[in-house]
Design an enzyme around this catalytic site. Structure first.
Site, mmCIF file in Angstrom:
data_model
loop_
_atom_site.group_PDB
_atom_site.id
_atom_site.type_symbol
_atom_site.label_atom_id
_atom_site.label_comp_id
_atom_site.label_asym_id
_atom_site.label_seq_id
_atom_site.Cartn_x
_atom_site.Cartn_y
_atom_site.Cartn_z
ATOM 1 N N GLU A 364 4.398 4.985 -0.465
ATOM 2 C CA GLU A 364 5.185 4.663 0.418
ATOM 3 C C GLU A 364 6.308 3.834 -0.531
ATOM 4 O O GLU A 364 6.752 3.030 0.199
ATOM 5 C CB GLU A 364 5.217 4.096 1.691
ATOM 6 C CG GLU A 364 4.122 4.706 2.609
ATOM 7 C CD GLU A 364 2.962 4.033 3.808
ATOM 8 O OE1 GLU A 364 3.331 4.992 4.546
ATOM 9 O OE2 GLU A 364 2.967 3.160 3.496
HETATM 10 C C1 NGO Z 1 -0.821 3.540 6.038
HETATM 11 C C2 NGO Z 1 0.027 2.819 4.351
HETATM 12 C C3 NGO Z 1 -0.424 1.247 5.070
HETATM 13 C C4 NGO Z 1 -0.910 1.031 6.157
HETATM 14 C C5 NGO Z 1 -1.782 1.726 7.287
HETATM 15 C C6 NGO Z 1 -1.714 1.705 8.195
HETATM 16 C C7 NGO Z 1 -1.161 4.074 3.497
HETATM 17 C C8 NGO Z 1 -2.135 4.115 1.718
HETATM 18 N N1 NGO Z 1 -0.394 3.249 3.353
HETATM 19 O O1 NGO Z 1 -1.916 4.351 4.652
HETATM 20 O O2 NGO Z 1 0.669 0.324 4.469
HETATM 21 O O3 NGO Z 1 -1.366 -0.494 7.049
HETATM 22 O O4 NGO Z 1 -0.995 2.755 7.244
HETATM 23 O O5 NGO Z 1 -2.541 3.379 9.361
#
Ligand code: NGO
Length: 558
Positions: A364
């Site tokens: 992300e």
């Molecule tokens: C995503 C995000 C995390 C969040 C999570 C919550 C990933 C790999 N990046 O998973 O920052 O905490 O969801 O479910």
């Protein structure tokens, strides 16, 4: 598989065998053979001429993860106060495993069990023997054979890991009250059986996010113990995120002292000193578990950006962040200082990490262009390798020009996992819709999130890592990992509630043969673990899908 030991047969079954052997001798006289068999069965079935202890006893199905082969042998072994553990060979590491077993058995039994080198002659009746033996190399790094007879318990493996994993099986065949921390009445009887076992996948992990909320060393140790009970062998620690930096890095001390000073919701946060972290590494190692440290970058870096202005594109440090949005922060990937920073962090963590992997996040990073992101990941990969380690990243890293041994953790994007498989990269399976421990069980769950949907106990269990993403097959899969993100999780009780019962299912997916797994049978076996968790004093979600063993006639609600 080991034969039943001397004295292990009841008199009636001995007669039965003699009759069968005679029948073989007279093989050509088929009608007589059948008659003899009939008579043997009729006599063998009579109970009035046998002492009750010679009746075969049914072995309850209680072991999670389900073993590869489990053959009940119908008798009772009783652990008494004279019991001792014998080890062979007499080496310190095996002695430590013996003492670990003593620590598990002593509180509830009250017995002063000792650990001794195996004597030359026969073992005393009622002993437990732990043996390292090259005969078992075919069972692999973590395989073991556990043989319980009326006289003794023998746990054999070619490795220490295997002996340790077998001990978890042994704990589970004792009555649940063996897990109590105060002396219980017993008796400590177990049904005899032979278990021959080894895992499906080498990577069977869980992840704990200590960045969104901080958890103390003692709390993490408690989690490690729970994971070990289910033969989990990796604990991935998500050590940094927007809301907190949780490990002291001596060359950049503000990361922890400032960046670690809060958490989601504005609580006090916290961080581990390097001594704390080393203590956790050693504790995990004593449970034959590897810690996988994660420093999330280039996104999810607000805590670092708030601690050092020079890591920001505009040279201005943002304030600390205590919310739960994702994807808004990014390191200044065009500034060389960012790579000096990463090199220092990786160097320090590499020196604290006996395992071969370092996780660099990589998820992300919405603030960067695709070329910027890809170039950054390639440089980070080089840095990780320059410190003698292998890089793992969330599935987005598959789009960068990385090669094996770098490893991809699939969480959301099937296309990234397929790219990784095509490139020959190994993949850890953590699909958010199945394996995210922070997803609510259902609408009523007071904790957790719902962005990937609800994950009830059945959803968490009924999937196969090798069938989850088309084009990602068993040979590409290193294993399974269940991440617990902690935006909504604040206490150890919260962690336990989200982990259990789902963790047991992830452990079984990672360990047991796929062809042997089935929900209808599993839910009953899982129900037998409720009383164990009560005895361990751990919190768990009492899902109504599970017929909990302590509920006389548990309602089944779907
Ligand atoms: C995503 C995000 C995390 C969040 C999570 C919550 C990933 C790999 N990046 O998973 O920052 O905490 O969801 O479910």
């Amino acid at each position: 598989m080991k034969k039943l030991q001397k004295g292990g047969k009841s008199p009636s079954s001995r007669y039965f065998r003699i009759l069968i052997e005679c029948a073989h001798e007279l093989g050509r006289l088929r009608p007589l053979w059948l008659l003899l068999l009939f008579l043997a069965a009729a006599c063998g079935g009579r109970s009035d001429d046998l002492p009750p202890s010679d009746e075969p006893v049914a072995a309850p199905d209680v072991i999670i993860p389900l073993p590869v082969a489990d053959t009940p042998t119908g008798q009772i072994f009783t652990l008494t106060e004279d019991a001792n553990i014998y080890i062979s060979p007499e080496i310190q590491a095996l002695r430590e495993i013996g003492e670990y077993l003593v620590d598990r058995l002593r509180p509830a039994t009250g017995y002063e069990i000792g650990v001794f080198p195996r004597p030359e002659d026969d073992l005393p009746i009622g002993s437990i023997c732990l043996a390292l033996n090259d005969e078992y190399t075919s069972l692999g790094e973590e395989g073991y054979e556990l043989t319980l007879t009326r006289e003794q318990i023998t746990l054999s493996s070619s490795t220490l890991e295997g002996v340790f994993r077998g001990i978890q099986t042994l704990r589970q065949v004792f009555p649940p009250s063996i897990e109590e921390s105060t002396v219980q009445p017993g008796p400590w009887e177990v049904v005899t059986r032979t278990v021959r076992d080894f895992p499906r996948f080498e990577w069977r992990g869980a992840m704990l996010d200590v960045a969104r909320h901080f958890f103390r060393v003692e709390e993490v140790k408690r989690v490690i113990d729970l994971l070990a009970y289910y033969k989990i062998n990796r604990l991935h620690m998500h050590l940094t995120d927007d809301q907190g930096w949780r490990l002291m890095i001596h060359s950049w001390p503000n990361l922890a002292s400032h960046g670690g000073s809060t958490e989601v919701g504005g609580g006090p946060g916290g961080y581990y000193s390097q001594a704390d972290y080393t203590e956790l590494v050693a504790y995990a190692e004593s449970r034959y578990m590897t810690l996988i440290p994660e420093f999330d970058m280039p996104g999810h870096t607000n805590a670092a950006l708030a601690s050092y202005a020079e890591l920001n594109e505009d040279g201005i440090a943002p304030p600390l962040y205590t919310g739960t949005a994702v994807g808004f922060s990014a390191l200044a990937v065009n500034k060389e200082i960012s790579y000096v920073f990463v090199d220092d962090v990786i160097r320090e963590i590499a020196s604290l990490t006996p395992g071969s992997y370092i996780h660099i996040g990589g998820d992300e990073a919405f603030g960067l262009s695709d070329p910027e992101y890809r170039e950054f990941i390639v440089r980070i990969d080089e840095i990780v390798q320059s410190h003698g380690k292998q890089m793992i990243g969330w599935d987005e890293i598959a789009e960068a020009d990385v090669t094996s041994p770098s490893t991809v953790q699939y969480w959301l994007h099937a296309a990234h996992a397929q790219t990784a498989a095509r490139k020959g990269l190994k993949i850890i399976m953590s699909p958010a819709t199945r394996a995210y421990l922070d997803m609510k069980y259902n609408w009523c769950t007071p904790l957790g999130q719902i962005w990937a949907g609800f994950t009830n106990v059945e959803d968490a269990y009924t999937w196969d890592p090798a069938k989850q993403v088309s084009g990602v097959e068993e040979h590409s899969i290193l294993g399974v990992e269940a991440p617990l993100w902690t935006e909504t999780i604040q206490t150890l009780e919260d962690i336990e509630f989200m982990l259990l019962p789902r963790l047991a299912g992830y452990a079984e997916i990672g360990w047991s043969p796929e062809s042997e797994r089935g929900w209808d049978e599993y839910r009953i076996r899982l129900g037998s673990h409720g009383p164990r968790w009560d005895a361990m004093n751990v919190n768990y979600y009492r899902s109504q899908r599970i017929p909990w063993a302590f509920e006389e006639s548990a309602p089944v609600v779907f």
